[in-house]
Design a protein around this motif. Structure first.
Motif, PDB file in Angstrom:
ATOM      1  N   GLN A  58      -1.448 -30.556  15.014  1.00  0.00           N
ATOM      2  CA  GLN A  58      -1.960 -29.816  16.166  1.00  0.00           C
ATOM      3  C   GLN A  58      -3.048 -30.632  16.863  1.00  0.00           C
ATOM      4  O   GLN A  58      -3.055 -30.782  18.079  1.00  0.00           O
ATOM      5  CB  GLN A  58      -2.491 -28.452  15.691  1.00  0.00           C
TER       6      GLN A  58
ATOM      7  N   PHE B  99      10.412 -21.812  15.816  1.00  0.00           N
ATOM      8  CA  PHE B  99       9.873 -23.147  16.088  1.00  0.00           C
ATOM      9  C   PHE B  99      10.962 -24.101  16.546  1.00  0.00           C
ATOM     10  O   PHE B  99      10.805 -24.823  17.533  1.00  0.00           O
ATOM     11  CB  PHE B  99       9.190 -23.702  14.834  1.00  0.00           C
TER      12      PHE B  99
ATOM     13  N   ASN C  44       1.328 -13.701  11.683  1.00  0.00           N
ATOM     14  CA  ASN C  44       0.689 -14.397  10.569  1.00  0.00           C
ATOM     15  C   ASN C  44      -0.628 -13.769  10.124  1.00  0.00           C
ATOM     16  O   ASN C  44      -1.228 -14.232   9.154  1.00  0.00           O
ATOM     17  CB  ASN C  44       0.425 -15.861  10.946  1.00  0.00           C
TER      18      ASN C  44
ATOM     19  N   ILE D 111       4.838 -26.731  22.369  1.00  0.00           N
ATOM     20  CA  ILE D 111       3.972 -27.902  22.429  1.00  0.00           C
ATOM     21  C   ILE D 111       3.453 -28.121  23.846  1.00  0.00           C
ATOM     22  O   ILE D 111       2.270 -28.408  24.039  1.00  0.00           O
ATOM     23  CB  ILE D 111       4.715 -29.125  21.862  1.00  0.00           C
TER      24      ILE D 111
ATOM     25  N   PHE E  87      -3.467 -31.368  11.130  1.00  0.00           N
ATOM     26  CA  PHE E  87      -3.552 -32.707  11.723  1.00  0.00           C
ATOM     27  C   PHE E  87      -2.590 -32.878  12.899  1.00  0.00           C
ATOM     28  O   PHE E  87      -2.924 -33.512  13.900  1.00  0.00           O
ATOM     29  CB  PHE E  87      -3.337 -33.810  10.665  1.00  0.00           C
TER      30      PHE E  87
ATOM     31  N   TRP F 202      -3.493 -30.839   6.170  1.00  0.00           N
ATOM     32  CA  TRP F 202      -2.045 -30.864   6.340  1.00  0.00           C
ATOM     33  C   TRP F 202      -1.598 -29.825   7.369  1.00  0.00           C
ATOM     34  O   TRP F 202      -0.677 -30.054   8.162  1.00  0.00           O
ATOM     35  CB  TRP F 202      -1.415 -30.607   4.973  1.00  0.00           C
TER      36      TRP F 202
ATOM     37  N   CYS G 243       5.486 -33.015   5.873  1.00  0.00           N
ATOM     38  CA  CYS G 243       5.405 -31.774   6.642  1.00  0.00           C
ATOM     39  C   CYS G 243       6.555 -30.825   6.347  1.00  0.00           C
ATOM     40  O   CYS G 243       6.434 -29.627   6.578  1.00  0.00           O
ATOM     41  CB  CYS G 243       5.383 -32.079   8.148  1.00  0.00           C
TER      42      CYS G 243
ATOM     43  N   ALA H 251       6.432 -32.743  17.199  1.00  0.00           N
ATOM     44  CA  ALA H 251       6.836 -31.371  16.885  1.00  0.00           C
ATOM     45  C   ALA H 251       6.829 -31.146  15.376  1.00  0.00           C
ATOM     46  O   ALA H 251       6.323 -30.134  14.895  1.00  0.00           O
ATOM     47  CB  ALA H 251       8.215 -31.087  17.472  1.00  0.00           C
ATOM     48  N   ILE H 252       7.361 -32.114  14.633  1.00  0.00           N
ATOM     49  CA  ILE H 252       7.452 -31.925  13.175  1.00  0.00           C
ATOM     50  C   ILE H 252       6.056 -31.891  12.544  1.00  0.00           C
ATOM     51  O   ILE H 252       5.796 -31.095  11.647  1.00  0.00           O
ATOM     52  CB  ILE H 252       8.336 -33.020  12.550  1.00  0.00           C
ATOM     53  N   PHE H 253       5.149 -32.734  13.051  1.00  0.00           N
ATOM     54  CA  PHE H 253       3.795 -32.739  12.479  1.00  0.00           C
ATOM     55  C   PHE H 253       3.070 -31.422  12.751  1.00  0.00           C
ATOM     56  O   PHE H 253       2.143 -31.061  12.041  1.00  0.00           O
ATOM     57  CB  PHE H 253       2.946 -33.896  13.048  1.00  0.00           C
ATOM     58  N   TYR H 254       3.509 -30.733  13.800  1.00  0.00           N
ATOM     59  CA  TYR H 254       2.873 -29.468  14.134  1.00  0.00           C
ATOM     60  C   TYR H 254       3.468 -28.312  13.324  1.00  0.00           C
ATOM     61  O   TYR H 254       2.852 -27.269  13.173  1.00  0.00           O
ATOM     62  CB  TYR H 254       3.017 -29.207  15.635  1.00  0.00           C
ATOM     63  N   PHE H 255       4.658 -28.542  12.789  1.00  0.00           N
ATOM     64  CA  PHE H 255       5.417 -27.461  12.134  1.00  0.00           C
ATOM     65  C   PHE H 255       4.621 -26.686  11.068  1.00  0.00           C
ATOM     66  O   PHE H 255       4.621 -25.451  11.081  1.00  0.00           O
ATOM     67  CB  PHE H 255       6.721 -28.021  11.565  1.00  0.00           C
ATOM     68  N   PRO H 256       3.895 -27.359  10.129  1.00  0.00           N
ATOM     69  CA  PRO H 256       3.190 -26.575   9.099  1.00  0.00           C
ATOM     70  C   PRO H 256       2.226 -25.546   9.682  1.00  0.00           C
ATOM     71  O   PRO H 256       2.037 -24.473   9.122  1.00  0.00           O
ATOM     72  CB  PRO H 256       2.413 -27.645   8.311  1.00  0.00           C
ATOM     73  N   ASN H 257       1.649 -25.861  10.845  1.00  0.00           N
ATOM     74  CA  ASN H 257       0.685 -24.978  11.485  1.00  0.00           C
ATOM     75  C   ASN H 257       1.305 -23.657  11.920  1.00  0.00           C
ATOM     76  O   ASN H 257       0.613 -22.675  12.157  1.00  0.00           O
ATOM     77  CB  ASN H 257       0.101 -25.699  12.705  1.00  0.00           C
ATOM     78  N   PHE H 258       2.636 -23.647  12.018  1.00  0.00           N
ATOM     79  CA  PHE H 258       3.338 -22.491  12.541  1.00  0.00           C
ATOM     80  C   PHE H 258       3.633 -21.460  11.449  1.00  0.00           C
ATOM     81  O   PHE H 258       3.873 -20.298  11.734  1.00  0.00           O
ATOM     82  CB  PHE H 258       4.661 -22.978  13.148  1.00  0.00           C
ATOM     83  N   ILE H 259       3.622 -21.910  10.215  1.00  0.00           N
ATOM     84  CA  ILE H 259       4.015 -21.054   9.087  1.00  0.00           C
ATOM     85  C   ILE H 259       2.815 -20.214   8.642  1.00  0.00           C
ATOM     86  O   ILE H 259       1.677 -20.669   8.680  1.00  0.00           O
ATOM     87  CB  ILE H 259       4.521 -21.926   7.920  1.00  0.00           C
ATOM     88  N   THR H 260       3.096 -18.981   8.231  1.00  0.00           N
ATOM     89  CA  THR H 260       2.054 -18.075   7.739  1.00  0.00           C
ATOM     90  C   THR H 260       1.201 -18.758   6.667  1.00  0.00           C
ATOM     91  O   THR H 260       1.738 -19.270   5.687  1.00  0.00           O
ATOM     92  CB  THR H 260       2.700 -16.830   7.108  1.00  0.00           C
TER      93      THR H 260
ATOM     94  N   LEU I  13      10.027 -17.917  11.258  1.00  0.00           N
ATOM     95  CA  LEU I  13       9.092 -18.783  11.985  1.00  0.00           C
ATOM     96  C   LEU I  13       9.716 -20.147  12.244  1.00  0.00           C
ATOM     97  O   LEU I  13       9.562 -20.709  13.336  1.00  0.00           O
ATOM     98  CB  LEU I  13       7.799 -18.933  11.178  1.00  0.00           C
TER      99      LEU I  13
ATOM    100  N   MET J  59       8.279 -26.695   2.529  1.00  0.00           N
ATOM    101  CA  MET J  59       9.090 -25.565   2.972  1.00  0.00           C
ATOM    102  C   MET J  59      10.527 -25.716   2.467  1.00  0.00           C
ATOM    103  O   MET J  59      11.163 -24.732   2.099  1.00  0.00           O
ATOM    104  CB  MET J  59       9.105 -25.478   4.511  1.00  0.00           C
TER     105      MET J  59
ATOM    106  N   ILE K 238       1.879 -20.443   2.781  1.00  0.00           N
ATOM    107  CA  ILE K 238       1.473 -21.788   2.366  1.00  0.00           C
ATOM    108  C   ILE K 238       0.599 -21.705   1.108  1.00  0.00           C
ATOM    109  O   ILE K 238       0.776 -22.481   0.162  1.00  0.00           O
ATOM    110  CB  ILE K 238       0.685 -22.478   3.505  1.00  0.00           C
TER     111      ILE K 238
END
Lengths: 282, 307
Positions: free
Chosen positions: B182, A264, A213, A272, B180, B177, A27, B116-125, A260, A31, B129
């Motif tokens: 979220q 976060f 976004n 969350i 998942f 990716w 994850c 929180a970390i698993f949700y992180f990619p969902n937050f990025i534009t 972002l 980035m 990505i």
């Protein structure tokens, strides 16, 4: 009583942690690579695209972006110019509508509530051609305003604040304020808005990020390059013009990630909690 | 709860109502109207009936014009979108079920940090990505080629993004990716609302954790699964950003393998300036989304108490 086997044994815990940490790497790594490569020279990236340590080409990469007429800071400013008013409008007017629906009975209330629910189910992007045509006819094509106006009909914001106000703002409080002679709008400003602020804050984060976004709306509405927000700017990096400038491309991607990621990291607890509330109540 | 009679509260919902009618409902209806015209962005739209939907124009055996219903590219885009969504959602739901079970049953530390970390990619534009992974899979300076070469799996760099099968596989993997984490968070939240008594009763009966998971948790989680399914469906079938910018050109190349329905609408209306036909595509997307959502609801209502 017989001893039942738990779902995850102690000895499995090592595998469990290994698996979860693998997902953590999955994850974060993409980035992270963008941030590191943004500081490396294009030549270095070409010879080895993976590195653990940042390079020293940060300013050169930045110069390449600016020289190629790719001013990322300008795009970021445009994003703020759109997303901040968008969020403020939603926060005020949609909470007001949420309050109206939560605590009042008025003619047509149930129909309005059904309309709010409908906004959640009808795919909004399908009206794009009509919206573009409308904005062109009223002279708002190629303006940020055309991207801000939809903030007024943010159905998710209304739904969420309505649910919150229903349970969090007690009727006795409102009645007491009425007895004290407060007008209804004053009750909203001085009583309901502060009490609902956790819900408003959560929804504001989501609204801000969703607006930030959004790619397709500015792609359709905005024709001048100097008015484009971040997502459209980033999509231009796919242009062959940027060619071999890997360092500059990664730098731009990294810069688009930083705000972002900062939001976060600072607010993930809020985010969350808000997301799970929305899902369980919805 | 009591709702006070206060007719003036109608004014509170007016900004929303007016904006929704003018900025959303009117454009939707106008798009529907445009789909019966040959509008190209200037002049007055000419009414052409259902030509955008059904007409086939042939000159000397060559097809010059195809209505939506016989437009192979539209159906290809619909199939592509459903395929991407289907693969991504299957992976997303199964991995999220597994992860939420880990979060619920195991006694590992740092659960909320993991979530929180698993949700992180969902937050990025998503555009970021898309371009980022487009660079990873690049021919030159691609991270993917570099890793495969280091592992001695390839000798020469490969043009991954020119490979149809690769692009068709990578896109749903990236969607997985993105989502998942979220989905896992929402399923976990659904699990925590199931009364603890059920599990305690099951435990006294001598039921194992796995049995209680499949016989208590999964059936009671069905409303949450439906929520995830419907929201993922409505969003997923309007998918544009990733498919458009993973490969360059914005047309879902190579060979339109990544052409989605929204991309087709955008390209017809705003690149080709065929607003009338683009509107017909939008109407087509609307019906496909409603049909899929209808099937989901039907499945949900007719299979009560079963997963």
């Amino acid at each position: 009583m017989q001893q039942k086997k738990p779902m995850f044994h102690i000895q499995n815990k090592v595998f469990l942690y290994a698996f979860l940490i693998y997902l953590v790497v999955l994850c974060i790594a993409p980035m992270w690579i963008a941030l590191i490569n943004g500081t490396r020279a294009s030549g270095d990236i070409l010879s080895s695209p993976l590195a653990l340590m940042p390079g020293s080409a940060l300013f050169e990469n930045h110069k390449v972006l600016i020289e190629n007429d790719m001013n990322i800071w300008h795009a970021m400013l445009n994003s703020f110019k759109i997303s901040v008013p968008f969020t403020l409008i939603s926060a005020y007017f949609c909470t007001l509508a949420g309050f109206g629906l939560a605590k009042h009975d008025f003619p047509g209330r149930n129909i309005v509530y059904i309309v709010v629910l409908a906004t959640l189910m009808v795919p909004m992007q399908l009206g794009f051609i009509g919206y573009f045509d409308l904005m062109t006819k009223v002279g708002l094509e190629d303006t940020h305003l055309s991207l801000i106006l939809p903030a007024f009909h943010n159905g998710a914001f209304i739904f969420f604040t309505k649910q919150y106000i229903e349970t969090a703002v007690h009727d006795e409080l409102i009645e007491a304020a009425i007895v004290d002679g407060a007008s209804n709008i004053k009750i909203f400003h001085h009583l309901v808005f502060p009490i609902a602020s956790p819900a408003i804050a959560t929804m504001s984060i989501f609204t801000f990020v969703t607006s930030w976004n959004n790619l397709l709306s500015p792609l359709i509405m905005i024709s001048s390059n100097e008015k484009q927000p971040m997502p459209v700017f980033i999509s231009l990096l796919r242009d062959p013009l940027m060619g071999q400038e890997f360092g500059a491309i990664y730098l731009a991607l990294g810069i688009s990630i930083i705000p972002l990621a900062a939001v976060f990291i600072l607010l993930s607890r809020f985010i969350i909690a808000g997301m799970t509330q929305g899902a369980v109540k919805g | 709860m009591h709702r006070r009679k206060y007719p003036l509260a109608f004014l509170y919902v007016c900004p929303f109502l007016i904006a929704y009618m003018v900025l959303q409902i009117y454009p939707l209806i106008y798009s529907l109207y445009l789909s019966f015209t040959d509008y190209e962005g200037f002049g007055t739209p000419n009414f052409i009936g259902l030509d955008n939907y059904f007409k086939v124009l042939k000159v000397d055996g060559e097809t010059y014009y195809r209505g939506l219903i016989v437009d192979p590219l539209f159906w290809k885009s619909a199939f592509n979108t459903l395929r991407q969504w289907g693969i991504a959602f299957t992976l997303q739901l199964s991995s999220a079920m597994f992860l939420s079970a880990i979060f619920y049953y195991s006694k590992i530390k740092g659960k909320s940090l993991f979530r929180a970390i698993f949700y992180f990619p969902n937050f990025i534009t998503v555009t970021t990505i898309a371009v980022l992974f487009g660079n990873f899979f690049g021919y030159e300076a691609g991270v993917f080629n570099y890793l495969l070469a280091k592992l001695h799996l390839i000798d020469e760099p490969v043009r991954w993004l020119s490979n149809k099968v690769f692009v068709a596989t990578a896109t749903p993997m990236i969607i997985w990716w993105l989502w998942f984490g979220q989905t896992a968070i929402i399923l976990y939240a659904g699990m925590t609302t199931i009364p603890k008594d059920y599990y305690e009763a099951a435990k006294i009966e001598g039921v194992s954790d796995w049995q209680s998971y499949f016989n208590i948790t999964v059936p009671l989680l069905r409303p949450t699964i439906l929520y995830v399914l419907i929201t993922a469906l409505i969003g997923g079938l309007q998918h544009y950003d990733l498919a458009a910018f993973l490969t360059s050109g914005g047309a879902g190349n190579p060979d339109s393998i990544n052409l989605t329905m929204m991309m087709y609408m955008y390209n017809k209306a705003f690149v080709g300036f065929r607003y009338g036909y683009g509107s017909a595509v939008a109407v087509g997307i609307f019906f496909i989304i409603q049909l899929c959502a209808g099937i989901m609801f039907y499945w949900y209502l007719t299979r009560k108490n079963k997963i």
